[in-house]
Design a protein around this motif. Structure first.
Motif, PDB file in Angstrom:
ATOM      1  N   SER A   1       0.846  -1.188   0.000  1.00 24.71           N
ATOM      2  CA  SER A   1       0.000   0.000   0.000  1.00 24.71           C
ATOM      3  C   SER A   1       0.881   1.238   0.000  1.00 24.71           C
ATOM      4  CB  SER A   1      -0.920   0.008   1.229  1.00 24.71           C
ATOM      5  OG  SER A   1      -0.156   0.050   2.413  1.00 24.71           O
ATOM      6  N   GLY A   2       0.251   2.362  -0.236  1.00 27.31           N
ATOM      7  CA  GLY A   2       0.939   3.647  -0.177  1.00 27.31           C
ATOM      8  C   GLY A   2       2.166   3.712  -1.054  1.00 27.31           C
ATOM      9  N   ASP A   3       3.199   4.346  -0.510  1.00 27.35           N
ATOM     10  CA  ASP A   3       4.437   4.572  -1.268  1.00 27.35           C
ATOM     11  C   ASP A   3       5.037   3.275  -1.792  1.00 27.35           C
ATOM     12  OD1 ASP A   3       4.019   7.198  -0.512  1.00 27.35           O
ATOM     13  OD2 ASP A   3       5.887   7.383   0.627  1.00 27.35           O
TER      14      ASP A   3
ATOM     15  N   LEU B   1      -4.082   4.381  -5.753  1.00 21.93           N
ATOM     16  CA  LEU B   1      -4.102   5.787  -5.343  1.00 21.93           C
ATOM     17  C   LEU B   1      -5.163   6.094  -4.290  1.00 21.93           C
ATOM     18  CD1 LEU B   1      -3.546   7.326  -8.860  1.00 21.93           C
ATOM     19  CD2 LEU B   1      -1.905   7.272  -6.963  1.00 21.93           C
ATOM     20  N   ARG B   2      -6.094   5.177  -4.086  1.00 23.75           N
ATOM     21  CA  ARG B   2      -7.129   5.416  -3.074  1.00 23.75           C
ATOM     22  C   ARG B   2      -6.531   5.590  -1.683  1.00 23.75           C
ATOM     23  NH1 ARG B   2      -9.930   1.193  -5.998  1.00 23.75           N
ATOM     24  NH2 ARG B   2     -11.247   2.257  -7.511  1.00 23.75           N
TER      25      ARG B   2
ATOM     26  N   ALA C   1      -3.396  12.079 -11.139  1.00 24.21           N
ATOM     27  CA  ALA C   1      -2.266  11.335 -10.562  1.00 24.21           C
ATOM     28  C   ALA C   1      -1.917  10.123 -11.420  1.00 24.21           C
ATOM     29  CB  ALA C   1      -2.596  10.912  -9.129  1.00 24.21           C
TER      30      ALA C   1
ATOM     31  N   TYR D   1      -4.190   7.325  -0.872  1.00 19.74           N
ATOM     32  CA  TYR D   1      -3.807   8.718  -0.696  1.00 19.74           C
ATOM     33  C   TYR D   1      -5.031   9.625  -0.610  1.00 19.74           C
ATOM     34  CZ  TYR D   1       0.860   7.137  -1.926  1.00 19.74           C
ATOM     35  OH  TYR D   1       2.058   6.474  -1.936  1.00 19.74           O
TER      36      TYR D   1
ATOM     37  N   LEU E   1       6.026  10.496  -5.398  1.00 21.48           N
ATOM     38  CA  LEU E   1       5.481  10.127  -4.089  1.00 21.48           C
ATOM     39  C   LEU E   1       5.289  11.364  -3.219  1.00 21.48           C
ATOM     40  CD1 LEU E   1       7.507   6.876  -3.367  1.00 21.48           C
ATOM     41  CD2 LEU E   1       5.106   7.063  -4.036  1.00 21.48           C
TER      42      LEU E   1
ATOM     43  N   LEU F   1      -7.147   9.974  -2.980  1.00 18.35           N
ATOM     44  CA  LEU F   1      -7.393  10.561  -4.301  1.00 18.35           C
ATOM     45  C   LEU F   1      -8.569   9.861  -4.972  1.00 18.35           C
ATOM     46  CD1 LEU F   1      -3.716  10.834  -5.553  1.00 18.35           C
ATOM     47  CD2 LEU F   1      -5.129  12.645  -4.596  1.00 18.35           C
TER      48      LEU F   1
ATOM     49  N   LEU G   1       2.154  13.080  -4.138  1.00 20.09           N
ATOM     50  CA  LEU G   1       0.953  12.392  -3.682  1.00 20.09           C
ATOM     51  C   LEU G   1       0.667  12.683  -2.213  1.00 20.09           C
ATOM     52  CD1 LEU G   1       1.387   8.889  -5.344  1.00 20.09           C
ATOM     53  CD2 LEU G   1      -0.143  10.744  -6.065  1.00 20.09           C
ATOM     54  N   ARG G   2       1.714  12.880  -1.452  1.00 18.23           N
ATOM     55  CA  ARG G   2       1.560  13.121  -0.010  1.00 18.23           C
ATOM     56  C   ARG G   2       1.231  14.576   0.314  1.00 18.23           C
ATOM     57  NH1 ARG G   2       6.112   9.520  -0.064  1.00 18.23           N
ATOM     58  NH2 ARG G   2       7.494  11.317   0.073  1.00 18.23           N
ATOM     59  N   SER G   3       1.407  15.478  -0.648  1.00 14.00           N
ATOM     60  CA  SER G   3       1.169  16.890  -0.359  1.00 14.00           C
ATOM     61  C   SER G   3      -0.272  17.284  -0.615  1.00 14.00           C
ATOM     62  CB  SER G   3       2.093  17.769  -1.194  1.00 14.00           C
ATOM     63  OG  SER G   3       1.853  17.590  -2.574  1.00 14.00           O
TER      64      SER G   3
END
Length: 184
Positions: free
Chosen positions: A77-79, A128-129, A141, A131, A179, A133, A182-184
């Protein structure tokens, strides 16, 4: 009567072999017929013509890539998932540069390719979910991710990174930049 064992799937597999060896420009019905041991007119029992064969090759490439992407993001998941998918994308192009050239530019607007395109898109969107988004932010993205992977891998496959710095490091920097966005 079709040659025993010859099917549409077998014709597409033979076409992929031709593409791998001769590039997309080498994909002809004659080349596929030669590889499958039949006369070119016999292929019409399995494909309507070269245009359909090219579409089926494009679909197969998307299916292969989607299977790879799904396999690398499962359990992540994630990054970690995003980085794994982007690395997998680049690796596919490195392994199959000629085959990747058959990847359609806009599969979501081609009726023959829309199902395979949507399946690939779902891998990106699902990843991407995590995050938060959704909707247009997720589409933007996804486009960014595809642009990073496609652009870098295509330039690399054509020999465009001749400077001394390590392309692996450059790609990892691109992944880190994406990445961070995506986190910002």
């Amino acid at each position: 009567m079709p040659r025993a064992g010859l099917s549409t799937a077998a014709v597409v597999s033979a076409a992929l072999d031709v593409v791998d060896e001769q590039g997309v420009e080498g994909l002809t019905l004659a080349a596929v017929a030669s590889r499958t041991g039949v006369a070119a007119p016999s292929l019409y029992k399995h494909v309507a013509g070269l245009a359909e064969l090219r579409a089926l090759v494009g679909v197969r490439v998307m299916v292969e890539m989607t299977e790879r992407f799904t396999a690398v993001v499962i359990g992540r998941s994630g990054d970690d998932a995003v980085a794994a998918l982007l690395r997998s994308y680049r690796e596919y192009v490195r392994e199959y540069p000629a085959r990747y050239a058959a990847f359609p530019a806009d599969p979501l607007h081609d009726p023959a390719m829309v199902d395979a395109g949507n399946r690939m898109m779902e891998v990106f969107l699902g990843m991407l979910r995590g995050y938060g988004l959704t909707d247009s932010a997720a589409i933007h993205a996804t486009r960014c991710a595809r642009s990073i992977a496609h652009g870098f891998a295509s330039i690399e496959a054509s020999g465009g990174f001749g400077l001394g710095e390590d392309p692996d490091e450059t790609y990892e920097r691109l992944i880190a930049m994406f990445l961070a966005s995506l986190r910002s």
